[in-house]
Write a protein that holds these residues in place. Structure first.
Motif, PDB file in Angstrom:
ATOM      1  N   GLN A 100      18.706   5.266 -14.358  1.00 53.77           N
ATOM      2  CA  GLN A 100      18.464   4.213 -13.391  1.00 53.77           C
ATOM      3  C   GLN A 100      17.590   3.140 -14.019  1.00 53.77           C
ATOM      4  O   GLN A 100      16.816   3.403 -14.938  1.00 53.77           O
ATOM      5  N   VAL A 101      17.756   1.918 -13.530  1.00 54.04           N
ATOM      6  CA  VAL A 101      16.938   0.801 -13.998  1.00 54.04           C
ATOM      7  C   VAL A 101      16.274   0.162 -12.792  1.00 54.04           C
ATOM      8  O   VAL A 101      16.847   0.104 -11.700  1.00 54.04           O
ATOM      9  N   SER A 102      15.041  -0.308 -12.992  1.00 51.05           N
ATOM     10  CA  SER A 102      14.277  -0.956 -11.928  1.00 51.05           C
ATOM     11  C   SER A 102      13.949  -2.373 -12.363  1.00 51.05           C
ATOM     12  O   SER A 102      13.527  -2.604 -13.505  1.00 51.05           O
ATOM     13  N   THR A 103      14.132  -3.325 -11.457  1.00 47.51           N
ATOM     14  CA  THR A 103      13.961  -4.730 -11.783  1.00 47.51           C
ATOM     15  C   THR A 103      12.647  -5.278 -11.226  1.00 47.51           C
ATOM     16  O   THR A 103      11.995  -4.651 -10.384  1.00 47.51           O
ATOM     17  N   LEU A 104      12.305  -6.471 -11.669  1.00 41.74           N
ATOM     18  CA  LEU A 104      11.085  -7.123 -11.243  1.00 41.74           C
ATOM     19  C   LEU A 104      11.077  -7.373  -9.739  1.00 41.74           C
ATOM     20  O   LEU A 104      10.028  -7.290  -9.089  1.00 41.74           O
ATOM     21  N   GLU A 105      12.222  -7.647  -9.178  1.00 45.62           N
ATOM     22  CA  GLU A 105      12.286  -7.945  -7.747  1.00 45.62           C
ATOM     23  C   GLU A 105      12.253  -6.699  -6.878  1.00 45.62           C
ATOM     24  O   GLU A 105      12.362  -6.766  -5.658  1.00 45.62           O
ATOM     25  N   GLY A 106      12.047  -5.528  -7.507  1.00 49.99           N
ATOM     26  CA  GLY A 106      11.847  -4.299  -6.747  1.00 49.99           C
ATOM     27  C   GLY A 106      13.101  -3.516  -6.441  1.00 49.99           C
ATOM     28  O   GLY A 106      13.047  -2.561  -5.663  1.00 49.99           O
ATOM     29  N   ARG A 107      14.199  -3.853  -7.070  1.00 51.39           N
ATOM     30  CA  ARG A 107      15.450  -3.124  -6.835  1.00 51.39           C
ATOM     31  C   ARG A 107      15.681  -2.080  -7.925  1.00 51.39           C
ATOM     32  O   ARG A 107      15.314  -2.275  -9.078  1.00 51.39           O
ATOM     33  N   THR A 108      16.300  -0.960  -7.511  1.00 50.29           N
ATOM     34  CA  THR A 108      16.626   0.116  -8.425  1.00 50.29           C
ATOM     35  C   THR A 108      18.122   0.362  -8.401  1.00 50.29           C
ATOM     36  O   THR A 108      18.721   0.450  -7.326  1.00 50.29           O
ATOM     37  N   TYR A 109      18.713   0.462  -9.584  1.00 48.78           N
ATOM     38  CA  TYR A 109      20.160   0.646  -9.703  1.00 48.78           C
ATOM     39  C   TYR A 109      20.454   1.867 -10.573  1.00 48.78           C
ATOM     40  O   TYR A 109      19.754   2.128 -11.561  1.00 48.78           O
ATOM     41  N   ARG A 110      21.517   2.567 -10.201  1.00 50.47           N
ATOM     42  CA  ARG A 110      22.027   3.584 -11.107  1.00 50.47           C
ATOM     43  C   ARG A 110      22.757   2.883 -12.250  1.00 50.47           C
ATOM     44  O   ARG A 110      23.214   1.760 -12.119  1.00 50.47           O
ATOM     45  N   ALA A 111      22.855   3.593 -13.373  1.00 51.70           N
ATOM     46  CA  ALA A 111      23.501   3.006 -14.536  1.00 51.70           C
ATOM     47  C   ALA A 111      24.211   4.092 -15.334  1.00 51.70           C
ATOM     48  O   ALA A 111      23.916   5.283 -15.180  1.00 51.70           O
ATOM     49  N   THR A 112      25.133   3.691 -16.166  1.00 48.10           N
ATOM     50  CA  THR A 112      25.843   4.603 -17.055  1.00 48.10           C
ATOM     51  C   THR A 112      25.751   4.068 -18.482  1.00 48.10           C
ATOM     52  O   THR A 112      25.676   2.857 -18.706  1.00 48.10           O
ATOM     53  N   VAL A 113      25.749   4.990 -19.449  1.00 50.17           N
ATOM     54  CA  VAL A 113      25.771   4.597 -20.856  1.00 50.17           C
ATOM     55  C   VAL A 113      27.218   4.331 -21.246  1.00 50.17           C
ATOM     56  O   VAL A 113      28.053   5.223 -21.196  1.00 50.17           O
ATOM     57  N   THR A 114      27.508   3.103 -21.631  1.00 47.79           N
ATOM     58  CA  THR A 114      28.884   2.737 -21.977  1.00 47.79           C
ATOM     59  C   THR A 114      29.113   2.672 -23.476  1.00 47.79           C
ATOM     60  O   THR A 114      30.261   2.747 -23.928  1.00 47.79           O
ATOM     61  N   ALA A 115      28.060   2.528 -24.260  1.00 52.36           N
ATOM     62  CA  ALA A 115      28.204   2.451 -25.713  1.00 52.36           C
ATOM     63  C   ALA A 115      26.855   2.718 -26.358  1.00 52.36           C
ATOM     64  O   ALA A 115      25.808   2.527 -25.736  1.00 52.36           O
ATOM     65  N   PHE A 116      26.890   3.167 -27.617  1.00 55.45           N
ATOM     66  CA  PHE A 116      25.638   3.369 -28.345  1.00 55.45           C
ATOM     67  C   PHE A 116      25.908   3.472 -29.838  1.00 55.45           C
ATOM     68  O   PHE A 116      27.040   3.736 -30.270  1.00 55.45           O
ATOM     69  N   ASP A 117      24.864   3.258 -30.605  1.00 60.83           N
ATOM     70  CA  ASP A 117      24.872   3.505 -32.050  1.00 60.83           C
ATOM     71  C   ASP A 117      23.605   4.289 -32.345  1.00 60.83           C
ATOM     72  O   ASP A 117      22.503   3.735 -32.368  1.00 60.83           O
ATOM     73  N   ALA A 118      23.754   5.591 -32.539  1.00 61.38           N
ATOM     74  CA  ALA A 118      22.587   6.470 -32.694  1.00 61.38           C
ATOM     75  C   ALA A 118      21.788   6.143 -33.941  1.00 61.38           C
ATOM     76  O   ALA A 118      20.560   6.192 -33.927  1.00 61.38           O
ATOM     77  N   ARG A 119      22.466   5.804 -35.031  1.00 62.32           N
ATOM     78  CA  ARG A 119      21.737   5.524 -36.261  1.00 62.32           C
ATOM     79  C   ARG A 119      20.967   4.214 -36.174  1.00 62.32           C
ATOM     80  O   ARG A 119      19.923   4.052 -36.795  1.00 62.32           O
ATOM     81  N   ALA A 120      21.464   3.268 -35.388  1.00 61.23           N
ATOM     82  CA  ALA A 120      20.751   2.007 -35.184  1.00 61.23           C
ATOM     83  C   ALA A 120      19.751   2.101 -34.042  1.00 61.23           C
ATOM     84  O   ALA A 120      18.949   1.185 -33.843  1.00 61.23           O
ATOM     85  N   ASP A 121      19.784   3.188 -33.275  1.00 61.31           N
ATOM     86  CA  ASP A 121      18.886   3.412 -32.139  1.00 61.31           C
ATOM     87  C   ASP A 121      19.035   2.330 -31.072  1.00 61.31           C
ATOM     88  O   ASP A 121      18.044   1.808 -30.555  1.00 61.31           O
TER      89      ASP A 121
END
Length: 356
Positions: A100-121
């Motif tokens: 989940q991510v929380s924004t400055l305006e006080g909202r919280t959203y669920r999220a999913t990981v759609t892509a990553f590069d583990a070696r680049a972190d």
């Protein structure tokens, strides 16, 4: 983790920060309203303060949790599109299944990981919410040594607060093979919780993603490091197209005390992960008695793919020079007997028992 040869201590940011435990096997993340600081730090120059106020709405707090292992991560991220794509550090989300991510305006959203590069972190999340979202543009130019940079993060219990510094070096090497290489080195006072946050130049564009820090003997941040990102570069293009690039592993955890100190020198295996390629190949870790006293050292890896490896770091570097699915020849000593085995590398995410 063992310190690199030239940094006193390396800490991956966000370690030691945990979400509150809730629920049973059907655990779900529950939105928690962030505490928004009403008073901005008075030490920022006017131009930097204006930049911070402009960029802050596009940054978020990132939380992750694995409901089975209860392992959690807390870090920072930032929107890079109005549709809800969030860039963050991979190690912030690598152990999680719920995000989940929380924004400055006080909202919280669920999220999913759609892509990553583990070696680049670096990882890309997709927010499950309706935009448009405020976002930071990625710079299209290479950063310059000496320029002032601004980071925004969540360390020390703060919520999206500024950390100002100067860019000291480009292409910095971590000194450890399991950390990202070729990073931006800064003197911004970052700390656990800032990981994944943006590094912003004077034009208000993101030039990097916070990855790790080095600290001195008193625990104070000595240097901070960020993975460089540019609009349209290979890393960002791969993430936007949904690529998932995991790090190749064999399934071993090294002994940080004895690796590099044996004769001949090599990477000493402390533990072999159950059901891993290393376990199937018959590699052995160190043995201990009931009082956790060392009985015997594990196998000592001295070569990978014919390349001499004198400590655990060199073993990791050699393995990470290959790709998932490659088969490598590993030479090792058991006692003083040289032996050899061939192992096919697998993605790190397939070995939940691996915590290197």
């Amino acid at each position: 983790m063992r310190a690199s040869p030239w940094l006193p201590v390396l800490l991956i940011l966000a370690l030691g920060a945990y979400l509150l435990s809730q629920g049973q096997p059907t655990f779900t993340l529950v939105p928690r309203e962030p505490v928004v600081s009403a008073t901005l730090p008075g030490t920022l120059p006017p131009a930097t303060r204006a930049l911070f106020e402009q960029a802050r709405p596009a940054t978020v707090r990132v939380e992750s949790l694995d409901p089975q292992t209860r392992e959690a991560g807390l870090g920072t991220g930032f929107f890079i599109s109005e549709t809800g794509q969030v860039l963050t550090a991979y190690h912030v989300v690598s152990l999680g299944r719920l995000f989940q991510v929380s924004t400055l305006e006080g909202r919280t959203y669920r999220a999913t990981v759609t892509a990553f590069d583990a070696r680049a972190d670096v990882a890309l999340l997709e927010v499950q919410g309706r935009g448009p979202f405020p976002y930071l543009q990625l710079d299209s130019r290479a950063p310059k040594v000496g320029e002032t940079v601004l980071a925004i993060g969540n360390s020390g219990g703060d919520f999206l607060q500024p950390r100002r510094g100067r860019l000291l070096r480009l292409g910095a090497e971590a000194g450890r093979a399991d950390f990202p290489q070729g990073t931006l080195e800064m003197n911004a006072p970052l700390a656990p919780g800032d990981s994944g946050g943006p590094i912003i130049d004077s034009a208000g564009r993101a030039i990097g993603v916070v990855s790790y820090i080095s600290v001195d003997g008193s625990g104070q941040t000595r240097r901070s490091y960020a993975v460089p990102v540019m609009d349209g570069d290979n890393l960002i293009t791969a993430l936007r197209t949904g690529e998932k690039r995991d790090a190749p592993v064999v399934g071993i955890v090294f002994d940080p005390v004895h690796s590099g100190l044996t004769t001949p020198a090599g990477g000493v295996i402390g533990r072999v992960v159950e059901n891993s390629p290393a376990a199937r190949a018959g590699l052995r870790g160190s043995a201990y008695d009931r009082e956790d006293k060392l009985i015997s050292l594990g196998d000592v890896i001295t070569t990978v793919g014919g390349e001499r490896t004198r400590d655990a770091n060199e073993v990791i570097r050699a393995i990470r020079g290959a790709e998932v699915g490659d088969t490598v020849t590993i030479g090792y000593l058991r006692g003083q007997q040289p032996q050899e085995t061939r192992i096919t590398l697998v993605a790190r995410a397939t070995l939940p028992g691996l915590r290197e």
